[in-house]
Write an enzyme that holds these catalytic residues in place. Sequence first.
Site, PDB file in Angstrom:
ATOM      1  N   CYS A 203       0.807  -1.231   0.000  1.00  0.00           N
ATOM      2  CA  CYS A 203       0.000   0.000   0.000  1.00  0.00           C
ATOM      3  C   CYS A 203       0.836   1.276   0.000  1.00  0.00           C
ATOM      4  CB  CYS A 203      -0.929   0.003   1.204  1.00  0.00           C
ATOM      5  SG  CYS A 203      -1.954  -1.463   1.276  1.00  0.00           S
TER       6      CYS A 203
ATOM      7  N   HIS B  60      -3.914   7.003   3.137  1.00  0.00           N
ATOM      8  CA  HIS B  60      -4.238   5.662   2.645  1.00  0.00           C
ATOM      9  C   HIS B  60      -5.605   5.271   3.206  1.00  0.00           C
ATOM     10  CE1 HIS B  60      -4.067   1.600   1.482  1.00  0.00           C
ATOM     11  NE2 HIS B  60      -3.662   1.090   2.623  1.00  0.00           N
TER      12      HIS B  60
ATOM     13  N   ASN C   4     -10.111  -0.502   0.329  1.00  0.00           N
ATOM     14  CA  ASN C   4      -8.656  -0.346   0.317  1.00  0.00           C
ATOM     15  C   ASN C   4      -8.117  -0.819  -1.037  1.00  0.00           C
ATOM     16  OD1 ASN C   4      -5.897  -0.608   0.620  1.00  0.00           O
ATOM     17  ND2 ASN C   4      -5.982  -1.651   2.602  1.00  0.00           N
TER      18      ASN C   4
HETATM   19  N1  ACO Z   1     -18.379  -9.578   9.154  1.00  0.00           N
HETATM   20  C1  ACO Z   1     -18.852  -9.925  10.362  1.00  0.00           C
HETATM   21  N2  ACO Z   1     -18.059 -10.282  11.385  1.00  0.00           N
HETATM   22  C2  ACO Z   1     -16.732 -10.256  11.170  1.00  0.00           C
HETATM   23  C3  ACO Z   1     -16.170  -9.920   9.924  1.00  0.00           C
HETATM   24  C4  ACO Z   1     -17.055  -9.559   8.891  1.00  0.00           C
HETATM   25  N3  ACO Z   1     -16.623  -9.196   7.669  1.00  0.00           N
HETATM   26  N4  ACO Z   1     -14.839  -9.989  10.027  1.00  0.00           N
HETATM   27  C5  ACO Z   1     -14.539 -10.378  11.267  1.00  0.00           C
HETATM   28  N5  ACO Z   1     -15.693 -10.545  11.967  1.00  0.00           N
HETATM   29  C6  ACO Z   1     -15.868 -10.949  13.361  1.00  0.00           C
HETATM   30  C7  ACO Z   1     -14.694 -11.737  13.870  1.00  0.00           C
HETATM   31  O1  ACO Z   1     -14.846 -13.096  13.564  1.00  0.00           O
HETATM   32  C8  ACO Z   1     -14.755 -11.477  15.336  1.00  0.00           C
HETATM   33  O2  ACO Z   1     -15.764 -12.304  15.893  1.00  0.00           O
HETATM   34  P1  ACO Z   1     -15.516 -13.031  17.310  1.00  0.00           P
HETATM   35  O3  ACO Z   1     -15.328 -11.898  18.278  1.00  0.00           O
HETATM   36  O4  ACO Z   1     -16.765 -13.823  17.481  1.00  0.00           O
HETATM   37  O5  ACO Z   1     -14.273 -13.831  17.119  1.00  0.00           O
HETATM   38  C9  ACO Z   1     -15.283 -10.051  15.428  1.00  0.00           C
HETATM   39  O6  ACO Z   1     -15.894  -9.765  14.162  1.00  0.00           O
HETATM   40  C10 ACO Z   1     -14.212  -9.033  15.697  1.00  0.00           C
HETATM   41  O7  ACO Z   1     -13.170  -9.242  14.786  1.00  0.00           O
HETATM   42  P2  ACO Z   1     -11.838  -8.410  14.873  1.00  0.00           P
HETATM   43  O8  ACO Z   1     -10.844  -8.941  13.906  1.00  0.00           O
HETATM   44  O9  ACO Z   1     -11.454  -8.326  16.322  1.00  0.00           O
HETATM   45  O10 ACO Z   1     -12.344  -6.990  14.393  1.00  0.00           O
HETATM   46  P3  ACO Z   1     -11.611  -5.613  14.524  1.00  0.00           P
HETATM   47  O11 ACO Z   1     -12.432  -4.714  15.317  1.00  0.00           O
HETATM   48  O12 ACO Z   1     -10.154  -5.754  14.871  1.00  0.00           O
HETATM   49  O13 ACO Z   1     -11.671  -5.068  13.029  1.00  0.00           O
HETATM   50  C11 ACO Z   1     -10.377  -4.825  11.018  1.00  0.00           C
HETATM   51  C12 ACO Z   1     -11.023  -5.799  11.992  1.00  0.00           C
HETATM   52  C13 ACO Z   1     -11.454  -3.979  10.390  1.00  0.00           C
HETATM   53  C14 ACO Z   1      -9.665  -5.625   9.924  1.00  0.00           C
HETATM   54  C15 ACO Z   1      -9.365  -3.930  11.747  1.00  0.00           C
HETATM   55  O14 ACO Z   1      -8.528  -4.708  12.564  1.00  0.00           O
HETATM   56  C16 ACO Z   1      -8.502  -3.123  10.805  1.00  0.00           C
HETATM   57  O15 ACO Z   1      -8.973  -2.297  10.052  1.00  0.00           O
HETATM   58  N6  ACO Z   1      -7.172  -3.287  10.860  1.00  0.00           N
HETATM   59  C17 ACO Z   1      -6.264  -2.561  10.001  1.00  0.00           C
HETATM   60  C18 ACO Z   1      -6.174  -3.175   8.660  1.00  0.00           C
HETATM   61  C19 ACO Z   1      -5.340  -2.303   7.744  1.00  0.00           C
HETATM   62  O16 ACO Z   1      -5.250  -1.124   7.935  1.00  0.00           O
HETATM   63  N7  ACO Z   1      -4.695  -2.885   6.735  1.00  0.00           N
HETATM   64  C20 ACO Z   1      -3.915  -2.055   5.864  1.00  0.00           C
HETATM   65  C21 ACO Z   1      -2.898  -2.727   5.202  1.00  0.00           C
HETATM   66  S1  ACO Z   1      -3.425  -3.527   3.790  1.00  0.00           S
HETATM   67  C22 ACO Z   1      -2.070  -3.961   2.851  1.00  0.00           C
HETATM   68  O17 ACO Z   1      -0.976  -3.536   3.078  1.00  0.00           O
HETATM   69  C23 ACO Z   1      -2.223  -4.922   1.755  1.00  0.00           C
END
Ligand code: ACO
Length: 333
Positions: A115, A255, A285
């Site tokens: 990214c 980003h 993204n």
């Molecule tokens: N729909 C419904 N539920 C979901 C989904 C979904 N799409 N995805 C995950 N869940 C569930 C999980 O299973 C979990 O359930 P559980 O508690 O029963 O186990 C719950 O939701 C919480 O999941 P988390 O992973 O803890 O969710 P979080 O609040 O951390 O959000 C997210 C996840 C959005 C990915 C966040 O961590 C994030 O944005 N991180 C940064 C990612 C990023 O910036 N990446 C950039 C780099 S990309 C690159 O370089 C290629």
Amino acid sequence: MNFKPTQIMAVGKSVPDTVITNDDLTKILDTSDEWISTRTGIKQRHIASGDENSTFFAVNAAKDALSKSDLSGLDIDLIIAATSNPFNIYPSTACAVQAEIGAKNAIAFDITVACTGMIYALEIARHFISSGKYKNALLVATDTNSKFLDWSDRSTCVLFGDGAGAVILSESKDGTDDILALNVNADGNLGNFITMNLIGENCPLVEPAEKGVKKISMNGKEVYKFVVQTMPESIMRALDDAGLEPKDIDYLIPHQANYRIIEGLQHRLEFTDEQVIIDIDKYGNTSAASVPIALADALNEGKIKTPSIAILCAFGAGMAWGSAVVRLRKGLK
Ligand code: ACO
């Protein structure tokens, strides 16, 4: 040596026509519009269809940027394509773009910085231009993440979209440098935060290698924690190098990975909503393409007034991250 200053000449973009909404994804995943939009800010993403690929969008974004400049393909002497999921490893995406825009005077190569590709491309290109040897650089960032996602992994596949962005840089004619500061970083020790393997197969005469998973895999929580700490530091260092403070900046073009990360940056910089360019709701993204797509749209739609000073910033797999403080000249398109 007399270093040459850089001018930002034009910005372009290209995204697939096909739009997949959060509701569409509920047909193949146990997810909801409510979960995706509240956690990430994403409402929909543009997704490649049929034979569309990273090269296709790169060429269209390059043509869009060229059409907004006074330059033709023949004027371009440097092409850098930032891509993490090219259509071909070789010939490079940059060479394919070179052929399509008739830039026969250009050298052309790809970089892989996930990214953060466009920020690294700016850093590389400004040094080529400052040497005096290269006059007009075309930077293209293109990713078709959709082809490398595990569409059964709801924690990752809902986050990404496809597209390309392009920026043209030239040696500045009036001596003013549009790149006021650049801060780029990498930490390979954090490589396991986001991965996409490209494992081939060993020669049949030797022991076979383990079969890899050729899909994007991400530890979202670790990425999140890392980014909220390091991104503001990078921005502040770039501002410091430019001799500026947040109050001197007109716009933040970050980003587009997660709305909450962007919101955190906004609060840290004490920016108003109008100063922060957000399009994650429309595109998700788009990896390296994310910053130039946001910039291209914001200029086109008049969300960014010129002349102005902006911060561009990105982070991603590597981990690699960086920020640029740039001048957007009057009339920049
Ligand atoms: N729909 C419904 N539920 C979901 C989904 C979904 N799409 N995805 C995950 N869940 C569930 C999980 O299973 C979990 O359930 P559980 O508690 O029963 O186990 C719950 O939701 C919480 O999941 P988390 O992973 O803890 O969710 P979080 O609040 O951390 O959000 C997210 C996840 C959005 C990915 C966040 O961590 C994030 O944005 N991180 C940064 C990612 C990023 O910036 N990446 C950039 C780099 S990309 C690159 O370089 C290629």
